[in-house]
Scaffold this motif. Sequence first.
Motif, PDB file in Angstrom:
ATOM      1  N   GLU A  25       0.856  -1.189   0.000  1.00 47.82           N
ATOM      2  CA  GLU A  25       0.000   0.000   0.000  1.00 47.82           C
ATOM      3  C   GLU A  25       0.888   1.233   0.000  1.00 47.82           C
ATOM      4  N   ARG A  65       4.888   6.736   2.103  1.00 49.56           N
ATOM      5  CA  ARG A  65       4.910   5.572   2.983  1.00 49.56           C
ATOM      6  C   ARG A  65       4.490   4.336   2.200  1.00 49.56           C
ATOM      7  N   GLN A 106       1.074   5.485   0.467  1.00 54.75           N
ATOM      8  CA  GLN A 106       0.438   6.720   0.932  1.00 54.75           C
ATOM      9  C   GLN A 106       1.420   7.876   0.709  1.00 54.75           C
ATOM     10  N   PHE A 161       2.384  12.005   1.658  1.00 51.96           N
ATOM     11  CA  PHE A 161       2.181  13.125   2.577  1.00 51.96           C
ATOM     12  C   PHE A 161       3.061  14.290   2.138  1.00 51.96           C
ATOM     13  N   TRP A 175       7.796  10.573  10.993  1.00 52.87           N
ATOM     14  CA  TRP A 175       7.389   9.862   9.783  1.00 52.87           C
ATOM     15  C   TRP A 175       6.578   8.611  10.115  1.00 52.87           C
ATOM     16  N   ARG A 176       6.956   7.948  11.201  1.00 56.53           N
ATOM     17  CA  ARG A 176       6.258   6.717  11.585  1.00 56.53           C
ATOM     18  C   ARG A 176       4.826   6.970  12.016  1.00 56.53           C
ATOM     19  N   GLU A 177       4.552   8.109  12.633  1.00 52.94           N
ATOM     20  CA  GLU A 177       3.240   8.372  13.226  1.00 52.94           C
ATOM     21  C   GLU A 177       2.353   9.252  12.371  1.00 52.94           C
ATOM     22  N   LEU A 178       2.751   9.535  11.159  1.00 54.33           N
ATOM     23  CA  LEU A 178       1.903  10.348  10.282  1.00 54.33           C
ATOM     24  C   LEU A 178       0.605   9.614   9.962  1.00 54.33           C
ATOM     25  N   HIS A 179      -0.464  10.387   9.898  1.00 50.33           N
ATOM     26  CA  HIS A 179      -1.781   9.824   9.542  1.00 50.33           C
ATOM     27  C   HIS A 179      -2.411  10.667   8.443  1.00 50.33           C
TER      28      HIS A 179
END
Length: 291
Positions: free
Chosen positions: A33, A46, A35, A37, A287-291
Amino acid sequence: MDTIVNVFYQSRRTEQSAHNTSKKSRLPDCSFEIQEFSLQDYRLIRIVICERIVRSGRRRDSAKFPFFRPLLRIWERMCSRVQDRLRKRRQKRERTKMGEQLREELAPLLDERGDNALVYAEGVPEDCWVRALLPLPEFDKYLDKKWMQGLLSYARHAHFVVLGNVPCLHELLGSLAPRMKSLLWIAPDLTYGEQLEEFTEDFFQEYGLAIDLHFLPDNGTYGQIRIREERYSEPVNVLDFTGEKYIPLFNPPEGSVWLDMAAVREKELRIESRRLRCVYFSLRKIWRELH
């Protein structure tokens, strides 16, 4: 515009009985997948790669007579070995197919003029096949001025603790000086002691703020340094340039901010395990916690 490709890998293991020969149960499942940003003056892409890994399970012993049980076990082991070889071949084909599709979909998202770099999440092993999928260099510019400036936007307090040194630190501190009330700086060693002392004098003359400058002892580490928390009654910003996995003996006031410029995962875990009353930031965590 620079582009960071952040790659995650998730695997789920399932068992297949030796007598189960259905095509659906034998084929490993591999998907991804993407994504995108937009962050300040760069982009983050991501990629989450998911894989279902099938392993051979044991068939229940259904033989009615004990005499046939050893023969049945031998037969099941033979079948299991054959199925394992077939699964590995199918797995390799599916990974190759998925990699081709991933590169095809990713290519239009990369910037032809800017820099493109890979960052692998902490859960991607060093020997994982995922690391050979994309022909991009791995990101190693955490301590470059551009990336540290972006992280400094999370420094929200007037008191500062600086750990370590980088070539552009003088310029970074100058940009923060107008809102500083205090600055404790623990420099790595005395190699550039005279230059740093000259800088502290110039800093005082230009901004009116006296830097409390200290140096690590010979052969010392930042994990051996103790910063007494009673010297601070208000939250502080800890600007950490060390790149070490160890942290000083320091319990900053509640609400403090710890900016790990080198993005060392072990340091994040140590701050969590000590239950320090501060908020930890690094590029990797953002970067890990981006939504």
